[in-house]
Design an enzyme around this catalytic site. Structure first.
Site, PDB file in Angstrom:
ATOM      1  N   TYR A 437       0.808  -1.233   0.000  1.00 42.16           N
ATOM      2  CA  TYR A 437       0.000   0.000   0.000  1.00 42.16           C
ATOM      3  C   TYR A 437       0.837   1.277   0.000  1.00 42.16           C
ATOM      4  O   TYR A 437       2.047   1.236   0.121  1.00 42.16           O
ATOM      5  CB  TYR A 437      -1.093  -0.018   1.063  1.00 42.16           C
ATOM      6  N   GLU A 438       0.168   2.387  -0.196  1.00 42.34           N
ATOM      7  CA  GLU A 438       0.846   3.684  -0.421  1.00 42.34           C
ATOM      8  C   GLU A 438       1.798   3.622  -1.606  1.00 42.34           C
ATOM      9  O   GLU A 438       2.854   4.247  -1.593  1.00 42.34           O
ATOM     10  CB  GLU A 438       1.609   4.144   0.831  1.00 42.34           C
ATOM     11  N   GLY A 439       1.416   2.890  -2.636  1.00 48.28           N
ATOM     12  CA  GLY A 439       2.296   2.706  -3.792  1.00 48.28           C
ATOM     13  C   GLY A 439       3.149   1.470  -3.573  1.00 48.28           C
ATOM     14  O   GLY A 439       3.956   1.424  -2.650  1.00 48.28           O
TER      15      GLY A 439
END
Lengths: 592, 592
Positions: A437-439
């Site tokens: 997550y978050e890229g």
């Protein structure tokens, strides 16, 4: 069981990541060693006594959707209330809205402890911090007046709504809609998935930050705006009013972080959720990046926190569990498994990976702070670029290490590691989301290579490489044999990093985008392990005159990380500069 | 979704692992290509249609202990019944007892498919196979007459009872007791943990193979005997009699393989379970090793099976899921993520690791078969040693790769990978046990270094190294550029392996046991990746004239594994020969 590694945290802040430089900036006179020590000490107590015991509870009693509302795990609300009453949510907030205005370095240090205590619990304030930052930086004075004080105190929490089912990493495809009502507010409609703490019962209100498109917005990411959409409307006197048209459509059943509700959110199913613009129309992405960059570092710190806890539990188990006998053992019966060289190798690897993650995350926070506090524009630019350069490395390397260390922790526990009651398996399950997550970490690598390397024509990354070279020189000047091959391995790795970096810059200058993308992942790892080894070496050199009990593990970590991991630099450099030929020569379908 | 990779399996058996050599042995005339193709084809069908759908069911509905008996997951009993009625359990068994007497190579190939279908399901027959082998090799004719036919057919299943709470990897500490009754039977008492399929409802009877000590037995592993302890006694006419004094004290709550009941077994709580000796008194360890060595290869095959399935699902997802646009894409809108170089890198890495695991496992099975079928004692010894050398590598490397590939599979799925319904997460949870049981991978490394390298004064490992060198020469003679740096990387890796091997042999000759143990784990990886790269190269060379669709992925796998993984050989060699200095210089407690 978790004991905050206070001396290691303080040491890394001061001697490795540059806290002293912050303390020396004008206006930071109150940031004394005593204050820092007091904050870290109190945080450690809270993390150990209050948060750490929540971790199993949340795993075994996941947050649940009941009649449209999310109920958190038993005991979580009480701990959250005590935590925010202790002022912990307000640590870095703007003093105008009740914050303590302390630097990011302290934030990251205490968040390491909260995450080691319970990553699933800590996700809630992690998201709130992002919302606070976005509103502080981009919000109108009306929005600030309405939301910032309660978000800063943690009385309300914040969320971050980007992802839609068909648009995960690609925000171009985002479809949620926002229509101006005419009174300054907007009607928001659409579905968002993977919303962390999209609903919960720990606070009275939740402020959703939602990306959506205006009717006349350009296509792509230049047509996205950011809105604040409260769960309950806030009256002018600050009291809560009606419920907004925001519903929880579901809670995901996940591999880990069970205590953290991952919600599917529906906006506007019954006529339209009302939201207010943050920043300018169609400029939502810039606001979102404010949240996202800090969130990326925060995710790196999750990897760090879990790694520290997994290491501590594995060490304790290995000192306790008896199996077999050590070579030349004179004891009667079995020895603790910690005497076996292969177990010692594993423990040392876990500890040095953890310390590398800590050093890089703290150094990234230091750069963020310096970008704010540095006295002139040139320095601000330098440190802002440095923070940009370190953020993807801190995120990806620390989360990869978090997964590795958690997995090694299971291995140390043997068969018991596979039994859920032991707790070792939960760390792997929890840690596994952080590289995603978050890229994803693949996207971090692309960000590093495509956006960050070219900053200042490549001079920012070159300056980082020079700093590692200086550390290597100091090691070579200083090495009395106790640091083993650290100096020569560091020299070789920096040279490999330099070659790979110039190759990447040249590839981009030549328009060889696919070639650069093909080598992005090994490039990030090469940069990460070289920087990490440099920072471990810096820590070792700074401990030269410390008592043996402090000096020895730092020397061991630095040398052993160099001797076991840093040797990868040559193959990683080859991979960066060579892999494209094979990768670009096939279509994935040909592998079927 | 799982499709058995039949052409890859057949190719690896024939062109990489040496099936032709088996077929050429006297007495193997019936082992025709047609027969093999028919068996593999039928197994593929069963694995795809019957076993693969069980995998999620078992994960979501774990085997449960109800009123003292274990109930397996819905539908499992039916599929098991059809599976054994299809004759699949009897594939390698002794024809005298209804077995088909087929070689291990076929066993391993079909077990790859069963495991890809459902590892938790396949564990049951995996254990039965071990029991069959132990009784075939060491059992008295009475024992054989009583148990072998039904174990061979799979009408009954077998278990393996080593571990006790205080004795996991260290059998010296084993405490279970066996007292001679006087009539040739023994009263068995004690508790055993981690007993796979210790109880279940898929068959009428379960035959437990239990390690225990006689009253006058010497201490340590020279005082351990092996017993057959049936769940239900077997009358002389073959019918089932009374229940034995064997109870299930509990079923573990595990990270993965939920469908496979992991039992705590109590023997003799009510007066004594009755068992019969297998082999000689105090020689139980030798019998157990018969089971254990084959079980180790079988666990390697679990890593392989899961890797194959995780790869297939990740590939399918990446071809379907659209996010972002490829460089220079001319499509309208988003492209499948499979166009992105970083995704292609990941897929290629998953596929080549899977193929390395397959090649090494099959080569190990080939050696086991040749040890049985070779015409003279010298060759038998050579192949028996070769199987001994390859077993720890097949077990440890394939299971490490299984975990890696499953974890990469989650990563390819992005956020969806963390959601349990997707199924990607289950593969990681299931795969994670394989590096632990049947001897942790650390123990495999120690076995390789301490027991296997010294075989024939080091000449067995040297002969393997020579074979890889020959492959490297062929690559260099043959390389037209399509194989990239494969030749030079393989040359360098073999040289590193040779250096590390001679260092290990010398260390042991000099009595430097701790030094050798400190380098065991990197040594195994060095040997594994070098052998693996050699076998991928062998496969590529064998495909030189194959149609492009078959040749291209094999060329890609060989070259890309060499260019991305094999470069580790130099740092691994340094680690093997260098790490001891740091590792032996500290006590684990100093890391606290």
């Amino acid at each position: 069981m978790y004991r905050a590694p206070l001396s290691e945290i303080a040491f890394t802040l001061k001697e490795v990541a540059g806290l002293g430089q912050l303390q020396a900036q004008p206006g930071q006179e109150e940031l004394s060693d005593d204050l820092i020590e007091a904050i870290l000490g109190e945080a450690a107590k809270f993390a150990e006594e209050e948060i750490a015991p929540l971790n199993r509870v949340g795993d075994e009693n996941p947050a649940q959707l009941i009649n449209g509302s999310v109920k958190t795990s038993p005991g979580w609300k009480d701990v959250y209330t005590r935590w925010r009453e202790g002022g912990w949510n307000a640590l870095t907030g703007d003093p105008e809205f009740g914050g303590q205005g302390l630097p990011n370095m302290l934030h990251v240090a205490v968040f390491e402890m909260w995450n080691a205590g319970s990553m699933a619990f800590t996700l809630c304030p992690t998201l709130t911090t992002g919302a606070v930052e976005a509103i502080e930086k981009h919000g109108s004075s009306e929005l600030k007046a309405k939301y910032l004080e309660k978000l800063t105190s943690g009385e309300w929490t914040g969320t971050m709504n980007l992802t839609e089912p068909h648009a995960g990493s690609d925000l171009n495809a985002l479809r949620a809609k926002a229509e101006p009502v005419g009174d300054g507010s907007y009607k928001i409609s659409g579905q968002k998935i993977f919303i962390t703490y999209g609903d919960h019962d720990m606070t009275d209100n939740v402020i959703h930050l939602v990306l959506a498109r205006l009717p006349d917005a350009p296509a792509g990411t230049r047509g996205i705006s950011l809105f604040a959409v409260p769960k309950y409307f806030v009256n002018d006197d600050g009291s809560l009013g009606e419920k907004n048209d925001v519903t929880v459509a579901g809670v995901e059943h996940k591999l880990g972080i069970h205590g953290s509700p991952t919600c599917t959110m529906s906006y506007g199913d019954n006529g339209g959720a009302i939201g207010w613009l943050i920043g300018e129309e169609n400029r939502g992405l810039a606001c979102m990046f404010t949240m996202m960059n800090n969130a990326r570092l925060a995710v790196g710190v999750q990897g760090l926190g879990i790694a520290e806890r997994a290491f501590q539990e594995a060490l304790a188990y290995s000192l306790d569990r008896k199996q077999g006998r050590g070579v030349g053992s004179k004891t009667d019966g079995m020895d603790p498994i910690a005497v076996h060289p292969d177990i010692k190798r594993t423990l040392l690897s876990m500890k040095s990976q953890t310390q590398v993650a800590r050093a890089i995350c703290y150094a990234c926070a230091h750069a963020l702070d310096m970008a704010k506090l540095a006295p002139d524009a040139e320095q601000k630019k330098f440190w802002s670029e440095r923070a940009g350069l370190l953020t993807p490395i801190a995120k990806a390397l620390s989360t990869d290490f978090g997964v590795d260390v958690a997995s090694l922790g299971i291995q140390i526990h043997g068969g018991m590691g596979f039994i859920e009651e032991t707790g070792a398996a939960q760390h792997l399950r929890d840690a596994r989301i952080a590289p995603i997550y978050e890229g994803t970490n693949g996207i971090q690598s692309i960000d590093l290579v495509m956006r960050k390397l070219p900053m200042s024509g490549g001079d920012q990354v070159r300056s980082l490489i020079s700093e590692i070279k200086e550390i290597a020189s100091s090691v070579n000047a200083d090495n009395t044999g106790e640091l083993g091959d650290l100096g020569s391995k560091l020299d070789a790795a920096v040279a490999d990093l330099e070659t790979a970096t110039e190759w990447m810059l040249a590839a981009q200058a030549d328009g060889k985008v696919s070639e650069a993308l093909a080598g992005a992942t090994p490039y990030l790892r090469l940069a990460g392990i070289t920087l990490g080894a440099g920072l471990l070496a810096k820590g070792a050199l700074a401990s030269k005159s410390a008592p043996e009990a402090l000096k020895k593990p730092r020397y061991l970590m630095a040398r052993s990380f160099a001797e076991t991991v840093l040797g990868e630099s040559a193959p990683l450099k080859d991979d960066v500069t060579r892999a494209a030929e094979a990768i670009l020569a096939f279509d994935a379908a040909e592998l079927a």
